[in-house]
Design an enzyme around this catalytic site. Structure first.
Site, PDB file in Angstrom:
ATOM      1  N   CYS A  88       0.836  -1.175   0.096  1.00  0.00           N
ATOM      2  CA  CYS A  88       0.057  -0.041  -0.069  1.00  0.00           C
ATOM      3  C   CYS A  88       0.874   1.128   0.176  1.00  0.00           C
ATOM      4  O   CYS A  88       1.542   1.446  -1.038  1.00  0.00           O
ATOM      5  CB  CYS A  88      -0.905   0.060   1.332  1.00  0.00           C
ATOM      6  SG  CYS A  88      -2.475   1.122   0.949  1.00  0.00           S
ATOM      7  N   HIS A 193      -3.644  -4.984  -0.327  1.00  0.00           N
ATOM      8  CA  HIS A 193      -2.941  -5.678   0.795  1.00  0.00           C
ATOM      9  C   HIS A 193      -2.984  -7.290   0.866  1.00  0.00           C
ATOM     10  O   HIS A 193      -4.034  -7.834   0.818  1.00  0.00           O
ATOM     11  CB  HIS A 193      -4.112  -5.206   2.128  1.00  0.00           C
ATOM     12  CG  HIS A 193      -3.877  -3.705   2.370  1.00  0.00           C
ATOM     13  ND1 HIS A 193      -2.728  -3.231   3.305  1.00  0.00           N
ATOM     14  CD2 HIS A 193      -4.426  -2.739   1.973  1.00  0.00           C
ATOM     15  CE1 HIS A 193      -2.895  -2.213   3.527  1.00  0.00           C
ATOM     16  NE2 HIS A 193      -3.803  -1.789   2.627  1.00  0.00           N
ATOM     17  N   GLU A 195      -1.879  -9.186   3.045  1.00  0.00           N
ATOM     18  CA  GLU A 195      -2.508  -9.636   4.192  1.00  0.00           C
ATOM     19  C   GLU A 195      -3.506  -9.568   4.604  1.00  0.00           C
ATOM     20  O   GLU A 195      -4.194 -10.107   5.597  1.00  0.00           O
ATOM     21  CB  GLU A 195      -1.554  -8.857   5.249  1.00  0.00           C
ATOM     22  CG  GLU A 195      -1.942  -7.453   5.699  1.00  0.00           C
ATOM     23  CD  GLU A 195      -1.733  -6.532   4.577  1.00  0.00           C
ATOM     24  OE1 GLU A 195      -1.330  -6.634   3.542  1.00  0.00           O
ATOM     25  OE2 GLU A 195      -1.650  -5.204   5.365  1.00  0.00           O
TER      26      GLU A 195
END
Lengths: 213, 252
Positions: A88, A193, A195
């Site tokens: 990001c 993202h 994650e």
């Protein structure tokens, strides 16, 4: 393998660290994941992850505030040429300049700028928030085992812009084509993202850990 | 193409799910982490925890719940309920929340939304608006879980919140909440058209058709529901398949 998640006071580092841990487990990689800003530990790491939340300016200032951190990162990336993954705003910081709130210098590892997403005369809502498909630009180890048009989780109002199309690994579409991932030598980054992108996201992190330069 | 999001919401009290999925094979049906894992596997686009813990001394339990969930579920997580200060927001973010929703304090603390958006970024600040219809085309903001009237016009309020830096509006109709009659579509549409940030429709979902209406008629970017998912009536996949069939862009 020792992996450092760079901690400079930006948002949700725990998720990135936990996702890396899960990714390492999935590929039976014995790893040590540390969340820190300590230049000594960063220097000894095999790879680093640079997360980022909030504004470009706040993130860059946050890094600058920690003595020796930006120098250490420059050395790690440009001299040692070890793998770095920016997430990001972490990826956005690779650019030369950011234009969020005011003009701010970035690391300049990629000839690029970060500017507000064009909302097409308010037809599009910002942030660009949610799941969007990515278009893979070329065969790239980061996306091995990932199908073209896979969904990833995005949440941003500013976009990474570069004329050096060779460095664009994936794009997504929100009004216009937006860079979703960049790739240059030992430097990789995603605007989305990993994650937070469930199984596909973990696969990307696994690929990063498996990467042999 | 950006997809519309389906967001299941779990009410958590003292670290336990109050209204939860009634799955027989669940080891501990009251464990929010177990429930979150199910929604993760079902492909929910985001998760929402609403902390309804009443007493202050138990407020930190939610942090532990968020921490444990973030270790197991690699998906976006929004947490709200009782968020009053910058410190509350910081703690939730550090525990692993991606977004924090602010309700009563967005009305009562004049600068909380502005300060938190500046500090943590608009992307993680959700303003939860509880609105009640007071007359034709007029809705008022209620706080304290919908118990306290404020006299504030809901439409003016959401505009103000956007200016202050909110990244998203979680819009709940107090008239519809718990009724299973569907979203207040007039309200949802008005708010969605008014602001240039994403809007989550909430309150009143009793069928899959209601989700469709929220997106199609209400123009919401995301739809939140609790009970239709909890009681195993429908899975997240059921909802997505239905919406896909009706031509709504969803992630399948």
């Amino acid at each position: 393998m020792s992996i450092t998640v760079i901690d400079y006071g930006s948002g949700n580092l725990k998720s990135a660290a936990k996702a890396l841990e899960a990714a390492a487990n999935n590929i039976n990689l014995s790893s040590k994941i540390v969340v820190t800003a300590d230049p000594k530990i960063i220097k000894q790491s095999d790879r680093i992850v640079l997360p980022g939340q909030g504004s470009f300016r706040d993130c860059y200032m946050g890094i600058k505030k920690i003595p020796g951190l930006s120098e250490t990162l420059n050395e790690f990336v440009l001299v040692e040429k070890k793998p770095i993954f920016g997430i990001c705003v972490g990826m956005q910081l690779f650019a030369k300049t950011g234009f969020e709130s005011q003009e701010t210098k970035g690391f300049g590892w990629i000839d690029a700028e970060v500017r507000k997403i064009n909302n097409m005369n308010k037809k599009l809502k910002l942030p660009h928030m949610g799941w969007n498909e990515i278009e893979l630009k070329k065969d790239n180890f980061l996306f091995s085992n990932i199908k073209n048009k896979s969904h990833m989780y995005f949440i941003h109002s500013y976009e990474f812009m570069t004329r050096q199309k060779d460095y664009v690994a994936a794009t997504t579409n929100y009004g216009n084509s937006i860079i979703a991932s960049v790739f240059k030598e030992n430097i990789v980054g995603t605007q989305f993202h990993p994650e937070k992108s469930q199984k596909n996201g973990l696969l990307i992190l696994e690929n990063f850990l498996k990467w042999k330069l | 193409m950006l997809k519309n999001r389906i967001i299941p919401c779990l009410d958590v009290k003292n670290g336990r799910v109050v209204k939860g999925i009634n799955f027989v094979d669940l080891v501990d049906a009251g464990d929010p982490v177990e429930q979150a894992k199910i929604y993760d596997e079902q492909g929910a686009d985001e998760l929402c925890f609403l902390d309804i813990t009443a007493s202050n001394e138990n407020r930190n339990i939610i942090l532990d719940t968020v921490k444990k969930t973030a270790e197991k579920c690699f998906m976006p997580l929004t947490v709200g309920g009782g968020v009053r200060t910058l410190e509350d927001i910081r703690n939730l973010l550090l525990a692993g929340a991606d977004k924090v929703s602010i309700n009563t304090a967005a009305v009562n603390s004049k600068n909380l939304v502005k300060e938190s958006a500046e500090k943590f970024g608009s992307q993680c600040i959700v303003v939860a608006v509880d609105a009640k219809k007071v007359k034709e085309n007029k809705w008022e903001i209620f706080t304290h879980g919908g118990r306290k009237s404020t006299g504030i016009d809901a439409l003016k309020f959401v505009e103000k919140m956007e200016t202050m830096g909110a990244g998203e509006i979680l819009l709940t109709s107090m008239d519809r909440d718990g009724t299973k009659k569907g979203y207040d579509l007039d309200l949802t549409k008005k708010v969605s058209n008014l602001v240039n940030i994403p809007v989550i429709a909430s309150g009143g979902v009793g069928s899959l058709e209601h989700l469709l209406q929220g997106i199609k008629i209400g123009k919401a970017n995301a739809v939140l529901a609790a009970s239709i998912f909890h009681f195993g009536e429908f899975s997240i996949q059921d909802a997505k398949k239905y919406l896909d069939l009706k031509g709504i862009p969803v992630r399948i």
